[in-house]
Design a protein around this motif. Structure first.
Motif, mmCIF file in Angstrom:
data_model
loop_
_atom_site.group_PDB
_atom_site.id
_atom_site.type_symbol
_atom_site.label_atom_id
_atom_site.label_comp_id
_atom_site.label_asym_id
_atom_site.label_seq_id
_atom_site.Cartn_x
_atom_site.Cartn_y
_atom_site.Cartn_z
ATOM 1 N N TYR A 107 0.844 -1.189 0.000
ATOM 2 C CA TYR A 107 0.000 0.000 0.000
ATOM 3 C C TYR A 107 0.881 1.242 0.000
ATOM 4 C CZ TYR A 107 -3.771 -3.129 1.550
ATOM 5 O OH TYR A 107 -4.699 -4.139 1.655
ATOM 6 N N ASN A 108 0.376 2.276 -0.685
ATOM 7 C CA ASN A 108 0.924 3.618 -0.575
ATOM 8 C C ASN A 108 -0.183 4.469 0.023
ATOM 9 O OD1 ASN A 108 2.254 6.009 -0.747
ATOM 10 N ND2 ASN A 108 2.480 6.003 -2.973
ATOM 11 N N ASP A 109 -0.001 4.885 1.281
ATOM 12 C CA ASP A 109 -1.088 5.454 2.071
ATOM 13 C C ASP A 109 -2.155 4.371 2.245
ATOM 14 O OD1 ASP A 109 0.197 7.914 2.324
ATOM 15 O OD2 ASP A 109 -0.591 8.603 0.389
ATOM 16 N N THR A 110 -3.345 4.605 1.762
ATOM 17 C CA THR A 110 -4.413 3.595 1.918
ATOM 18 C C THR A 110 -4.703 2.879 0.606
ATOM 19 O OG1 THR A 110 -6.094 5.291 1.486
ATOM 20 C CG2 THR A 110 -5.479 4.881 3.796
ATOM 21 N N ARG A 111 -3.980 3.203 -0.447
ATOM 22 C CA ARG A 111 -4.264 2.626 -1.745
ATOM 23 C C ARG A 111 -3.474 1.340 -1.968
ATOM 24 N NH1 ARG A 111 -2.791 5.088 -7.643
ATOM 25 N NH2 ARG A 111 -3.638 3.344 -8.854
ATOM 26 N N LEU A 112 -4.155 0.294 -2.400
ATOM 27 C CA LEU A 112 -3.520 -0.983 -2.710
ATOM 28 C C LEU A 112 -2.837 -0.903 -4.068
ATOM 29 C CD1 LEU A 112 -3.081 -4.032 -2.095
ATOM 30 C CD2 LEU A 112 -5.257 -4.454 -3.265
ATOM 31 N N HIS A 113 -1.552 -1.269 -4.092
ATOM 32 C CA HIS A 113 -0.793 -1.236 -5.344
ATOM 33 C C HIS A 113 -0.559 -2.625 -5.928
ATOM 34 C CE1 HIS A 113 0.695 2.947 -6.049
ATOM 35 N NE2 HIS A 113 0.231 3.078 -4.824
ATOM 36 N N GLY A 114 -0.722 -3.650 -5.150
ATOM 37 C CA GLY A 114 -0.522 -4.987 -5.679
ATOM 38 C C GLY A 114 -0.441 -6.010 -4.567
ATOM 39 N N ASN A 115 -0.624 -7.275 -4.925
ATOM 40 C CA ASN A 115 -0.479 -8.357 -3.952
ATOM 41 C C ASN A 115 -0.047 -9.631 -4.659
ATOM 42 O OD1 ASN A 115 -2.995 -9.883 -4.742
ATOM 43 N ND2 ASN A 115 -3.951 -7.988 -4.023
ATOM 44 N N LYS A 116 0.538 -10.535 -3.876
ATOM 45 C CA LYS A 116 0.948 -11.840 -4.395
ATOM 46 C C LYS A 116 0.733 -12.886 -3.317
ATOM 47 C CE LYS A 116 4.267 -11.001 -8.118
ATOM 48 N NZ LYS A 116 5.610 -11.337 -8.654
ATOM 49 N N THR A 117 0.616 -14.128 -3.739
ATOM 50 C CA THR A 117 0.454 -15.239 -2.802
ATOM 51 C C THR A 117 1.540 -16.281 -3.038
ATOM 52 O OG1 THR A 117 -1.074 -16.388 -4.300
ATOM 53 C CG2 THR A 117 -2.039 -14.923 -2.629
ATOM 54 N N TYR A 118 1.752 -17.114 -2.013
ATOM 55 C CA TYR A 118 2.767 -18.175 -2.079
ATOM 56 C C TYR A 118 2.259 -19.346 -1.252
ATOM 57 C CZ TYR A 118 7.512 -20.097 -2.533
ATOM 58 O OH TYR A 118 8.596 -20.876 -2.851
ATOM 59 N N GLN A 119 2.305 -20.531 -1.840
ATOM 60 C CA GLN A 119 1.834 -21.722 -1.126
ATOM 61 C C GLN A 119 2.896 -22.214 -0.147
ATOM 62 O OE1 GLN A 119 -1.399 -22.677 -1.469
ATOM 63 N NE2 GLN A 119 -1.419 -20.834 -2.759
ATOM 64 N N VAL A 120 2.478 -22.417 1.089
ATOM 65 C CA VAL A 120 3.387 -22.816 2.158
ATOM 66 C C VAL A 120 3.080 -24.247 2.570
ATOM 67 C CG1 VAL A 120 4.144 -22.345 4.519
ATOM 68 C CG2 VAL A 120 3.605 -20.450 2.973
ATOM 69 N N SER A 121 4.127 -25.081 2.621
ATOM 70 C CA SER A 121 3.978 -26.478 3.050
ATOM 71 C C SER A 121 4.693 -26.679 4.373
ATOM 72 C CB SER A 121 4.549 -27.435 1.998
ATOM 73 O OG SER A 121 3.902 -27.262 0.762
ATOM 74 N N TYR A 122 4.144 -27.541 5.191
ATOM 75 C CA TYR A 122 4.697 -27.779 6.515
ATOM 76 C C TYR A 122 4.765 -29.289 6.767
ATOM 77 C CZ TYR A 122 5.226 -27.786 11.596
ATOM 78 O OH TYR A 122 5.676 -28.013 12.860
#
Length: 365
Positions: A107-122
């Protein structure tokens, strides 16, 4: 009628132009801040952000079990135009399931600029082909020892973290794990006193038909001054004491040696202090000495301490000293000048101590 049509056309043109400009500005702002890399497992998570303009914002890390948020952490960041910034967080909750999804949003201030996900194994899903026998970070550096279950080749990346920032990275590639493998690294820079640091080891196991299997390990330490008194180089006799100190930390030691002599019969105590001339860090040595003053004959318990400027003892050495009557300076004859005789004897002893210290420095240097 024609005039109204012209007004309507101009109005539509302005609307279209405003929409195009808004779209272009939005696209430019979005492209000005982007996630170039994102990794996570059940111990830590890391995002790399690239900025084409100056930005000040935050990265929100989330660990998800389905749609349920298991843990969330926010990390502020500041990036200048053209700068690439990395931020790391350490997950605090212990995983209960085999699979999770890690997500980061910027985020820049309150604006979303991007996101990503990653699968986690345990658990067994991400089981490596080696066992970490030792992973010990300290004021001086870090030591890692791996014992393989099955032969493999790995890349080992050591990262020193200060807060959420990576301040040092060392990588050793294509390490063959056919037998125990040991890696030792000394920090090549000074550390801040009383600062909490974390060390992350990222081990990438090569796989023939798949992406490398990544396992990370975290350990922390609190940086502080650390010196050793070298027992083999301690000299205590009827003239005084000399001590050699060795630095064991990248936090500089700028302190003293304190020598306490306690008479076993009278319990009289005398303390002597001497500044250590050199400022010591890992591997450096220096010798300091004291000359007894007004110490009568007798048997003494002697305690030597390396003390910092906060009067905290970092190491100590204890021994016993016997000063015979013959070692005590004789009372000058009445026709002698007492002040001159006493001064001459004390100066001679001091010169002896100084010579011993200089010889040791030359020998160790």
């Amino acid at each position: 009628m024609k005039h109204k049509l012209e007004i309507r056309n101009k109005l539509w043109f302005r609307v279209i132009l405003l929409s195009v400009c808004t779209f272009l500005l939005a696209g430019t702002a979005s492209a000005a801040l982007e996630i170039t890399d994102f990794f996570s497992d059940y111990t830590s998570s890391e995002v790399t952000i690239k900025a084409s303009q100056d930005h000040q914002g935050k990265a929100v890390f989330q660990l998800l079990d389905g749609t349920r948020v298991v843990e969330s952490q926010e990390v502020p960041f500041k990036a200048s135009a053209g700068e690439v910034v990395s931020k790391v967080i350490l997950w605090q909750n212990k995983p209960q399931n085999d699979y999770y999804t890690a997500k980061v949003s910027i985020y820049n201030d309150t604006r979303l600029h991007g996101n990503k996900t990653y699968q986690v194994s345990y658990g067994t899903v991400a089981m490596p082909s080696f066992h970490v026998v030792d992973f010990s970070p300290s004021n001086k550096g870090v030591q890692l020892l791996l014992r393989p279950f099955n032969p493999s080749a790995v890349d080992i990346k050591i990262e020193l973290l200060e807060g959420n920032d990576i301040i040092y990275t060392k990588t050793k590639e294509d390490v063959s794990l056919t037998s125990n493998a040991e890696l030792k690294i000394d920090w090549p820079f000074l550390l801040n006193n009383n600062e909490q640091y974390s060390v992350r080891t990222k081990i990438l196991t090569h796989r023939l038909y798949a992406e490398p299997l990544i396992n990370t390990y975290i350990a922390s330490f609190n940086a502080g001054e650390d010196v050793d008194i070298l027992p083999d180089d301690v000299e205590v006799d009827e003239y005084g004491a000399s001590v050699t100190l060795r630095g064991n930390s990248q936090v500089p030691f700028d302190g003293f040696i304190d020598v306490l002599a306690v008479n076993r019969v009278t319990n009289e105590k005398k303390t002597f202090r001497q500044q250590v001339e050199e400022i010591l860090v890992s591997g450096q040595e220096d010798t300091a000495g004291v000359v007894w003053k007004d110490l009568e004959s007798g048997t003494y318990d002697v305690k030597i301490q390396a003390v910092n400027r906060e009067n905290i003892a970092l190491d100590k050495y204890e021994t016993v000293l016997r000063i015979p009557d013959s070692a005590v300076s004789e009372t000058p004859a009445a026709n002698n000048t007492p002040a001159l005789t006493g001064y001459t004897g004390f100066a001679a002893i001091a010169i002896i101590i100084v010579v011993i210290v200089l010889i040791r420095r030359k020998r160790g240097g």
